[in-house]
Design an enzyme around this catalytic site. Sequence first.
Site, PDB file in Angstrom:
ATOM      1  N   CYS A  91      40.947  44.233  42.737  1.00 39.53           N
ATOM      2  CA  CYS A  91      41.398  43.170  43.639  1.00 39.53           C
ATOM      3  C   CYS A  91      40.612  43.300  44.926  1.00 39.53           C
ATOM      4  O   CYS A  91      40.751  44.296  45.645  1.00 39.53           O
ATOM      5  CB  CYS A  91      42.898  43.347  43.894  1.00 39.53           C
ATOM      6  SG  CYS A  91      43.560  42.197  45.110  1.00 39.53           S
ATOM      7  N   CYS A 124      36.508  37.422  44.155  1.00 40.45           N
ATOM      8  CA  CYS A 124      37.921  37.601  43.814  1.00 40.45           C
ATOM      9  C   CYS A 124      37.931  37.786  42.303  1.00 40.45           C
ATOM     10  O   CYS A 124      37.261  37.032  41.583  1.00 40.45           O
ATOM     11  CB  CYS A 124      38.717  36.365  44.212  1.00 40.45           C
ATOM     12  SG  CYS A 124      40.395  36.345  43.531  1.00 40.45           S
TER      13      CYS A 124
HETATM   14  N1  DGL Z   1      42.490  39.004  42.377  1.00 34.81           N
HETATM   15  C1  DGL Z   1      42.621  39.240  43.760  1.00 34.81           C
HETATM   16  C2  DGL Z   1      41.295  39.494  44.464  1.00 34.81           C
HETATM   17  O1  DGL Z   1      40.343  39.926  43.855  1.00 34.81           O
HETATM   18  C3  DGL Z   1      43.514  38.446  44.648  1.00 34.81           C
HETATM   19  C4  DGL Z   1      44.302  37.284  44.256  1.00 34.81           C
HETATM   20  C5  DGL Z   1      45.506  37.117  45.162  1.00 34.81           C
HETATM   21  O2  DGL Z   1      46.537  37.724  44.836  1.00 34.81           O
HETATM   22  O3  DGL Z   1      45.398  36.445  46.197  1.00 34.81           O
HETATM   23  O4  DGL Z   1      41.182  39.272  45.636  1.00 34.81           O
END
Ligand code: DGL
Length: 272
Positions: free
Chosen positions: A79, A190
């Site tokens: 994340c 993301c």
């Molecule tokens: N998948 C996450 C990232 O790489 C974030 C998504 C979220 O919960 O806002 O930032």
Amino acid sequence: MTNSTRAPSNILIFDSGIGGLSIADEVTQALPQHPIVYIADNRLYPYGRQSDDALLARAKTLFPALERHYQPAVIIIACNSASTLILDEVRAITRSPVIGVVPAIKPAADITQTGQIGLLATKGTISRKYTLDLISEFASLHEITKIGSDVLVSQAERKLHGYAIEEMLIEQELAPIIGNTAIDTVILGCTHFPLIKQEIQNALGNKIHLIDSGEAIARRAAHILSTSNQQLPLNSPLPAHTFIFTAENNQVTKLAPALHTRGFFTIEIGNH
Ligand code: DGL
């Protein structure tokens, strides 16, 4: 929940939702013999809209508990919104090797021909000091168009839950990049976004090079496991992966097909 019997070969993959599956896909390619314990912290989803204080406080209690419980050989914070904030903290409070997923600024700076790069990430990630430092270190001579988007995160969630993607919304969200024809490289900053890579590519056109961190992260995990002698032999029995939500989720049956095709047959609600 029962204690894992597979330690220390577990690879713990962490995200707010299903985004980390894009990293899990790369990890299962590189290390098909290793079991994955996937934690989706849906209790605080979406991370991109949480305050720094809330994410730091969450990390302080959650990661030591996850480490005790699953005894991972390696932790991947899959994340960007979390890694760009909590990586040092998590490394300080755990003993396992921790890999953070952060926007692939350097690879993008290396391949752009025009010096014009797009960065797609969450609102949290695009404004973090960590991200801005990466830009000044590796792309200070380039121009970066940043888009912080919750919409793309929720479109990826929709897709994996079996709902139709809203292409118009994706196009609207990408308008600042579509409108700048000099941009030749776009970073998927993301982990949710590689899951809608084709839809993003359709909106931006085939000339745009999309870059994410997934393969590099899987290589790093393989390297850590092999140098610590924890890499399981390739002929080990096919592993069973486990997917754990941190809070009740009434969408589990919708998500199940996407999890099953990835080898996650145990789906639990943890009390983390
Ligand atoms: N998948 C996450 C990232 O790489 C974030 C998504 C979220 O919960 O806002 O930032």
